[in-house]
Write a protein that holds these residues in place. Structure first.
Motif, PDB file in Angstrom:
ATOM      1  N   LEU A  99       1.508  10.669   4.102  1.00  0.00           N
ATOM      2  CA  LEU A  99       1.545   9.235   4.386  1.00  0.00           C
ATOM      3  C   LEU A  99       0.540   8.836   5.466  1.00  0.00           C
ATOM      4  O   LEU A  99      -0.031   7.750   5.402  1.00  0.00           O
ATOM      5  CB  LEU A  99       2.961   8.810   4.752  1.00  0.00           C
ATOM      6  N   LEU A 100       0.307   9.703   6.445  1.00  0.00           N
ATOM      7  CA  LEU A 100      -0.728   9.405   7.450  1.00  0.00           C
ATOM      8  C   LEU A 100      -2.099   9.322   6.790  1.00  0.00           C
ATOM      9  O   LEU A 100      -2.918   8.462   7.137  1.00  0.00           O
ATOM     10  CB  LEU A 100      -0.724  10.454   8.561  1.00  0.00           C
ATOM     11  N   ASP A 101      -2.363  10.200   5.827  1.00  0.00           N
ATOM     12  CA  ASP A 101      -3.618  10.160   5.084  1.00  0.00           C
ATOM     13  C   ASP A 101      -3.722   8.863   4.276  1.00  0.00           C
ATOM     14  O   ASP A 101      -4.778   8.217   4.248  1.00  0.00           O
ATOM     15  CB  ASP A 101      -3.709  11.385   4.164  1.00  0.00           C
ATOM     16  N   GLU A 102      -2.607   8.452   3.653  1.00  0.00           N
ATOM     17  CA  GLU A 102      -2.611   7.196   2.908  1.00  0.00           C
ATOM     18  C   GLU A 102      -2.830   6.000   3.827  1.00  0.00           C
ATOM     19  O   GLU A 102      -3.535   5.052   3.482  1.00  0.00           O
ATOM     20  CB  GLU A 102      -1.312   7.042   2.118  1.00  0.00           C
ATOM     21  N   LEU A 103      -2.239   6.054   5.013  1.00  0.00           N
ATOM     22  CA  LEU A 103      -2.433   4.982   5.990  1.00  0.00           C
ATOM     23  C   LEU A 103      -3.903   4.886   6.400  1.00  0.00           C
ATOM     24  O   LEU A 103      -4.478   3.800   6.446  1.00  0.00           O
ATOM     25  CB  LEU A 103      -1.551   5.216   7.215  1.00  0.00           C
ATOM     26  N   GLU A 104      -4.512   6.026   6.669  1.00  0.00           N
ATOM     27  CA  GLU A 104      -5.933   6.027   7.044  1.00  0.00           C
ATOM     28  C   GLU A 104      -6.793   5.441   5.924  1.00  0.00           C
ATOM     29  O   GLU A 104      -7.665   4.616   6.176  1.00  0.00           O
ATOM     30  CB  GLU A 104      -6.389   7.451   7.352  1.00  0.00           C
ATOM     31  N   ASN A 105      -6.531   5.844   4.679  1.00  0.00           N
ATOM     32  CA  ASN A 105      -7.286   5.292   3.547  1.00  0.00           C
ATOM     33  C   ASN A 105      -7.054   3.801   3.396  1.00  0.00           C
ATOM     34  O   ASN A 105      -7.978   3.048   3.102  1.00  0.00           O
ATOM     35  CB  ASN A 105      -6.923   6.022   2.252  1.00  0.00           C
ATOM     36  N   GLU A 143      -6.298   1.672   5.793  1.00  0.00           N
ATOM     37  CA  GLU A 143      -6.968   0.971   6.888  1.00  0.00           C
ATOM     38  C   GLU A 143      -8.471   0.860   6.648  1.00  0.00           C
ATOM     39  O   GLU A 143      -9.102  -0.098   7.080  1.00  0.00           O
ATOM     40  CB  GLU A 143      -6.681   1.670   8.213  1.00  0.00           C
ATOM     41  N   LYS A 144      -9.030   1.827   5.932  1.00  0.00           N
ATOM     42  CA  LYS A 144     -10.444   1.767   5.569  1.00  0.00           C
ATOM     43  C   LYS A 144     -10.675   0.746   4.458  1.00  0.00           C
ATOM     44  O   LYS A 144     -11.799   0.340   4.226  1.00  0.00           O
ATOM     45  CB  LYS A 144     -10.928   3.136   5.088  1.00  0.00           C
ATOM     46  N   GLY A 145      -9.603   0.378   3.765  1.00  0.00           N
ATOM     47  CA  GLY A 145      -9.715  -0.591   2.682  1.00  0.00           C
ATOM     48  C   GLY A 145     -10.003   0.031   1.336  1.00  0.00           C
ATOM     49  O   GLY A 145     -10.186  -0.654   0.356  1.00  0.00           O
ATOM     50  N   HIS A 146     -10.055   1.348   1.283  1.00  0.00           N
ATOM     51  CA  HIS A 146     -10.312   2.030   0.006  1.00  0.00           C
ATOM     52  C   HIS A 146     -10.058   3.514   0.186  1.00  0.00           C
ATOM     53  O   HIS A 146      -9.889   4.003   1.285  1.00  0.00           O
ATOM     54  CB  HIS A 146     -11.762   1.823  -0.438  1.00  0.00           C
ATOM     55  N   ASP A 147     -10.059   4.201  -0.926  1.00  0.00           N
ATOM     56  CA  ASP A 147      -9.954   5.650  -0.846  1.00  0.00           C
ATOM     57  C   ASP A 147     -11.311   6.303  -1.015  1.00  0.00           C
ATOM     58  O   ASP A 147     -11.446   7.508  -0.933  1.00  0.00           O
ATOM     59  CB  ASP A 147      -8.955   6.208  -1.868  1.00  0.00           C
ATOM     60  N   GLY A 175      -1.018  -1.093   3.375  1.00  0.00           N
ATOM     61  CA  GLY A 175      -0.837  -0.740   4.770  1.00  0.00           C
ATOM     62  C   GLY A 175       0.640  -0.799   5.131  1.00  0.00           C
ATOM     63  O   GLY A 175       1.473  -1.285   4.355  1.00  0.00           O
ATOM     64  N   LEU A 176       0.950  -0.293   6.300  1.00  0.00           N
ATOM     65  CA  LEU A 176       2.336  -0.307   6.772  1.00  0.00           C
ATOM     66  C   LEU A 176       2.808  -1.732   7.005  1.00  0.00           C
ATOM     67  O   LEU A 176       2.047  -2.579   7.473  1.00  0.00           O
ATOM     68  CB  LEU A 176       2.467   0.477   8.068  1.00  0.00           C
ATOM     69  N   ASP A 177       4.066  -1.988   6.728  1.00  0.00           N
ATOM     70  CA  ASP A 177       4.661  -3.293   6.986  1.00  0.00           C
ATOM     71  C   ASP A 177       4.739  -3.558   8.487  1.00  0.00           C
ATOM     72  O   ASP A 177       4.532  -4.673   8.937  1.00  0.00           O
ATOM     73  CB  ASP A 177       6.052  -3.353   6.353  1.00  0.00           C
ATOM     74  N   SER A 178       5.022  -2.513   9.258  1.00  0.00           N
ATOM     75  CA  SER A 178       5.154  -2.659  10.705  1.00  0.00           C
ATOM     76  C   SER A 178       4.479  -1.463  11.380  1.00  0.00           C
ATOM     77  O   SER A 178       4.731  -0.316  11.008  1.00  0.00           O
ATOM     78  CB  SER A 178       6.631  -2.712  11.093  1.00  0.00           C
ATOM     79  N   SER A 179       3.673  -1.737  12.372  1.00  0.00           N
ATOM     80  CA  SER A 179       2.962  -0.656  13.064  1.00  0.00           C
ATOM     81  C   SER A 179       3.906   0.261  13.836  1.00  0.00           C
ATOM     82  O   SER A 179       3.531   1.374  14.192  1.00  0.00           O
ATOM     83  CB  SER A 179       1.901  -1.228  14.002  1.00  0.00           C
ATOM     84  N   ASP A 180       5.141  -0.174  14.065  1.00  0.00           N
ATOM     85  CA  ASP A 180       6.089   0.687  14.782  1.00  0.00           C
ATOM     86  C   ASP A 180       7.031   1.446  13.835  1.00  0.00           C
ATOM     87  O   ASP A 180       8.032   2.009  14.261  1.00  0.00           O
ATOM     88  CB  ASP A 180       6.884  -0.101  15.828  1.00  0.00           C
ATOM     89  N   GLY A 200      10.003 -14.381   1.130  1.00  0.00           N
ATOM     90  CA  GLY A 200       8.622 -14.836   1.131  1.00  0.00           C
ATOM     91  C   GLY A 200       7.638 -13.704   0.923  1.00  0.00           C
ATOM     92  O   GLY A 200       7.980 -12.551   0.940  1.00  0.00           O
ATOM     93  N   GLY A 201       6.401 -14.089   0.701  1.00  0.00           N
ATOM     94  CA  GLY A 201       5.332 -13.115   0.530  1.00  0.00           C
ATOM     95  C   GLY A 201       4.952 -12.507   1.861  1.00  0.00           C
ATOM     96  O   GLY A 201       5.156 -13.078   2.920  1.00  0.00           O
ATOM     97  N   MET A 202       4.401 -11.304   1.793  1.00  0.00           N
ATOM     98  CA  MET A 202       4.033 -10.604   3.018  1.00  0.00           C
ATOM     99  C   MET A 202       2.629 -10.058   2.868  1.00  0.00           C
ATOM    100  O   MET A 202       2.335  -9.360   1.911  1.00  0.00           O
ATOM    101  CB  MET A 202       4.994  -9.449   3.278  1.00  0.00           C
ATOM    102  N   LEU A 203       1.767 -10.361   3.791  1.00  0.00           N
ATOM    103  CA  LEU A 203       0.467  -9.720   3.839  1.00  0.00           C
ATOM    104  C   LEU A 203       0.607  -8.505   4.718  1.00  0.00           C
ATOM    105  O   LEU A 203       1.298  -8.530   5.722  1.00  0.00           O
ATOM    106  CB  LEU A 203      -0.591 -10.659   4.415  1.00  0.00           C
ATOM    107  N   HIS A 204      -0.053  -7.443   4.348  1.00  0.00           N
ATOM    108  CA  HIS A 204       0.115  -6.229   5.134  1.00  0.00           C
ATOM    109  C   HIS A 204      -0.766  -6.241   6.370  1.00  0.00           C
ATOM    110  O   HIS A 204      -1.764  -6.931   6.445  1.00  0.00           O
ATOM    111  CB  HIS A 204      -0.150  -4.979   4.286  1.00  0.00           C
ATOM    112  N   LYS A 205      -0.343  -5.456   7.323  1.00  0.00           N
ATOM    113  CA  LYS A 205      -1.108  -5.291   8.555  1.00  0.00           C
ATOM    114  C   LYS A 205      -2.082  -4.167   8.298  1.00  0.00           C
ATOM    115  O   LYS A 205      -1.711  -3.096   7.883  1.00  0.00           O
ATOM    116  CB  LYS A 205      -0.177  -4.961   9.710  1.00  0.00           C
ATOM    117  N   GLY A 206      -3.341  -4.379   8.540  1.00  0.00           N
ATOM    118  CA  GLY A 206      -4.359  -3.395   8.236  1.00  0.00           C
ATOM    119  C   GLY A 206      -4.917  -3.662   6.857  1.00  0.00           C
ATOM    120  O   GLY A 206      -4.366  -4.375   6.056  1.00  0.00           O
ATOM    121  N   GLY A 207      -6.070  -3.139   6.573  1.00  0.00           N
ATOM    122  CA  GLY A 207      -6.671  -3.304   5.254  1.00  0.00           C
ATOM    123  C   GLY A 207      -7.394  -4.627   5.110  1.00  0.00           C
ATOM    124  O   GLY A 207      -7.775  -5.259   6.087  1.00  0.00           O
ATOM    125  N   MET A 208      -7.567  -5.090   3.870  1.00  0.00           N
ATOM    126  CA  MET A 208      -8.428  -6.217   3.555  1.00  0.00           C
ATOM    127  C   MET A 208      -7.911  -7.565   3.985  1.00  0.00           C
ATOM    128  O   MET A 208      -8.695  -8.424   4.316  1.00  0.00           O
ATOM    129  CB  MET A 208      -8.621  -6.280   2.032  1.00  0.00           C
TER     130      MET A 208
END
Length: 192
Positions: free
Chosen positions: A37-43, A45-49, A61-66, A182-190
């Protein structure tokens, strides 16, 4: 209900991802859940794999950074061109349970969509999507979002009538705990 066919995008164009020791269950040579999951988070945050052409149309991206357990994720799919989804942004909620990546996550659309493998609450029905039904620990959040993008683009679903743009599922009535209305935009990414 017809099963969605294999339109998944893997590490190689047009193929599902492959890895050593793939299959169900935990293997001693496989990285633990948290590392995957850390690898998926890094990818995310880069916006792509960095490996597939459709990365520009999906983000995650993660819903919450904590969220130290790396359980709750948000995803975004930009509707494929020349389809009924064109020009729309679809938001999703992805829950990676304690057995992920050995078992698939639970995926909900938060933006209303009409597809035969999505139920009336926005839940993607795992048994109706071949790749989710036959899950491999090599698959990822990016793989799922790319798969859904490809299915939306496929001739089977590209013309299915859709609800009016901007509608969201009434997640207050959804029995899955922790969902927010409601809709949720993720934190991190595009789409920050």
């Amino acid at each position: 209900m017809a099963s969605a066919s294999g339109h998944g995008q893997g590490r190689e164009k047009g193929h599902a991802p492959s890895c050593q020791g793939s299959g169900q269950g935990t293997h001693s040579n496989q990285p633990p859940r948290h590392f995957v999951l850390l690898d998926e988070l890094e990818n995310g945050e880069k916006g792509h794999d960095g490996k597939s052409a459709d990365s520009q149309f999906v983000s995650w991206g993660l819903d919450s950074s904590d969220d130290g357990s790396l359980t709750r994720w948000n995803g975004t799919i930009i509707g494929p061109h020349k389809t009924v989804f064109d020009g729309r942004i679809y938001l999703l909620r992805i829950d990676c349970g304690p057995k992920y990546p050995d078992e698939p996550p639970t995926v909900h659309f938060t933006t209303k969509i009409n597809l035969p493998f999505v139920d009336e609450n926005g839940l993607v029905i795992k048994s109706s999507v071949k790749e989710l039904k036959n899950w491999s620990r090599c698959y990822s959040i990016h793989f799922i979002l790319s798969l859904l993008y490809k299915l939306m683009q496929s001739k089977d679903y590209c013309k299915v009538p859709q609800p009016p743009e901007g509608q969201v599922y009434d997640l207050d009535n959804n029995k899955k705990k922790g969902l927010q209305k409601g809709g949720m935009l993720h934190k991190g990414g595009m789409f920050q």
